[in-house]
Scaffold this active site. Structure first.
Site, mmCIF file in Angstrom:
data_model
loop_
_atom_site.group_PDB
_atom_site.id
_atom_site.type_symbol
_atom_site.label_atom_id
_atom_site.label_comp_id
_atom_site.label_asym_id
_atom_site.label_seq_id
_atom_site.Cartn_x
_atom_site.Cartn_y
_atom_site.Cartn_z
ATOM 1 C CB SER A 122 -5.359 4.811 3.841
ATOM 2 O OG SER A 122 -5.125 5.718 4.896
ATOM 3 C CB ILE B 250 -3.191 1.552 1.510
ATOM 4 C CG1 ILE B 250 -3.461 3.038 1.276
ATOM 5 C CG2 ILE B 250 -1.866 1.134 0.890
ATOM 6 C CD1 ILE B 250 -3.629 3.435 -0.146
ATOM 7 C CG HIS C 87 -0.102 -0.724 4.003
ATOM 8 N ND1 HIS C 87 0.385 0.523 3.709
ATOM 9 C CD2 HIS C 87 -1.243 -0.524 4.707
ATOM 10 C CE1 HIS C 87 -0.422 1.447 4.221
ATOM 11 N NE2 HIS C 87 -1.425 0.837 4.818
ATOM 12 C CE LYS D 196 1.859 1.085 7.067
ATOM 13 N NZ LYS D 196 1.281 0.771 8.382
ATOM 14 C CB SER E 286 -2.379 0.923 9.367
ATOM 15 O OG SER E 286 -1.617 0.769 8.209
ATOM 16 C CB SER F 120 -2.621 -4.989 4.048
ATOM 17 O OG SER F 120 -2.680 -3.612 3.820
ATOM 18 C CB CYS G 297 -26.542 8.195 -8.427
ATOM 19 S SG CYS G 297 -25.001 9.070 -8.064
#
Length: 476
Positions: free
Chosen positions: A46, A48, A50, A250, A338, A342, A400
């Protein structure tokens, strides 16, 4: 081929551990079974950072999440990796879920998460205009952010190599022997020796530990499927938007990425096959339908690709970072699901301290923590572009079109320390092939450049190593 430390697994955790150890006069090998780093969980998650309110107080997850998140902004700056402190929202859709949000606030306070606040419906709609009318409120966590996980992994591995670490690709560990003094780590066609082994093999941690007779780890691959949307709707979520968590994780999130796309997912399904990263139409439809609970205007129209990643879920429901009971020179770093990304900067420091308790190592006077920022032509002004092209015309050739990636950037990626050796390696380092057309225009040109720069036949170039050849033979 004798080393002080062998790190098994070049994901974000293994690569950051290798980088921390490269600060010292310790000879380190970073072993990876694939053709490149960041080929497992680190390339498909993800993204993230956290805040740290979800983990149970007193666990390693809680401690290292909060510490790692605090370290992440400066680490990314030092390694020239994109990071954005966008903050996160856990949205409640009922009075019962508002109670859950309050519990997460209390847990976050216990974990030492700064700045937590509960938003009412009006405040939530003010900060996220596209949020559902059904939303009652949310937990706001300002310390959360987003990062590019594979870029962080690549940067950490590159910096480790610059500082003396040896990165060994295509080294699938098949056996580990110990003679009372050092380990002999064997692949199918080669071997190395090391005084200490760090097992950071992700979903394969249990199998690597079992090679020394340690059967204490039980890893279950937890598959999560995602949908990535075009940048044209990236602004639908200004922050990471969570729904209330469940025992499987989550939940489905909607989040911007550091490159301006919108990411939706993941699902959560425990499976047996540790290589199964397939996606299914049914699961992706469920992901989208659940995400629309948060942001109702989402559709499939702007989805440009889908993918799946595997999380290393262990039955202890916490990170396992400790010396093996079978051998105190063998360190397990397992169950890093997870908030593993983080926590990774703090995990690296945690493991480094364990290693320095085993091996004497003086800090190098010439350690360089900084990774030089790669050229990102798409972010430059026209004046900067002109100056760059004047120095090297390769930066004036666009390969690209979707992402405005130049030949010069691709050459840099190939010739970097521990550089790209396949098409996906170029993609992760430069974003060539990550745009709307997903490599339809630039893919063949990337293959040609790889063959030319690596000095091999064009039919030897692969998508991601192994037998994933782009072309098999020439036509007559």
């Amino acid at each position: 081929m004798n080393y002080d430390v062998a790190v098994v697994g070049a994901g974000v955790v293994g690569s950051l551990i290798a980088r921390e150890l490269s600060r010292y006069n310790i000879k380190v090998a970073l072993l990876e079974k694939c053709n490149d780093m960041a080929m497992g969980t680190s390339k498909a998650n993800s993204a993230i950072v956290h805040a740290g309110f979800d983990a149970k107080p007193g666990t390693l997850k809680a401690k290292l999440n909060v510490e790692g998140t605090a370290l992440m902004p400066e680490l990314c700056k030092t390694l020239s990796v994109p990071f954005k402190p966008v903050g996160s929202l856990v949205v409640a859709f009922s009075d019962e879920e508002m109670e859950t949000v309050k519990e997460l606030l209390e847990r976050g306070v216990a974990n030492g998460v700064p700045g937590l606040e509960i938003y009412d419906q009006a405040k939530l709609r003010e900060v996220e205009p596209a949020i559902s009318d059904e939303a009652k409120g949310a937990l706001w966590a300002p310390s959360a952010g987003i990062v590019c996980p594979y870029e962080l992994t690549i940067a950490a591995a590159e910096n480790a190599v610059v500082n003396g670490t040896e990165f060994i690709r295509n080294f699938a560990v098949e056996a580990i022997d110990y003679d009372g003094n050092e380990f002999t780590i064997k692949s199918a066609d080669s071997s190395i020796k090391a005084k200490t082994v760090i097992n950071a093999a992700g979903v394969y941690c249990d199998e690597i530990a079992a090679l020394i007779g340690d059967n204490s780890i039980h890893t279950v691959p937890r598959k999560g499927e995602y949908m990535l949307c075009d940048k044209s709707i990236g602004g639908l979520a200004k922050h990471t938007i969570f729904q209330c968590p469940s025992k499987m994780g989550k939940g489905i999130l909607v989040t911007p990425t550091v490159d301006g796309n919108l990411l939706i997912g993941p699902s959560a399904l425990d499976i047996e096959d540790k290589d199964d990263v397939s996606t299914t139409a049914g699961t992706l439809a469920q992901v989208l339908e659940t995400a629309k609970k948060s942001v109702p205007v989402l559709t499939t129209r702007e989805v440009i690709t889908s993918f799946a990643g595997l999380r290393a879920h262990c039955d202890r429901d916490d990170f396992i970072i400790e010396k093996s009971e079978k051998n105190d020179k063998f360190i397990n770093v397992a169950g890093i699901e997870s908030p593993g990304l983080s926590s990774a900067p703090a995990i690296a420091l945690y493991v480094k301290d364990i290693v320095l308790g085993i091996i004497d190592g003086e800090e190098k006077a010439d350690f360089n923590p900084v990774r030089e920022e790669p050229v990102r032509f798409r972010h430059m002004s026209n004046e900067e572009r002109k100056a760059l092209i004047a120095k090297n015309p390769a930066y004036g050739r666009i390969i690209c079109r979707c992402e405005t990636i130049t030949e010069g950037e691709i050459l840099d990626a190939i010739h970097a320390p521990a550089g790209a050796r396949d098409v996906d390696g170029v993609k992760r380092r430069t974003r060539a092939g990550m745009g709307r057309c997903q490599g339809g225009f630039c893919g063949s040109k990337v293959v040609e450049l790889l063959a030319r720069e690596l000095g091999v036949e064009i039919n030897q170039i692969t998508k991601f190593g192994g037998d994933s050849k782009i072309l098999y033979e020439r036509t007559k």
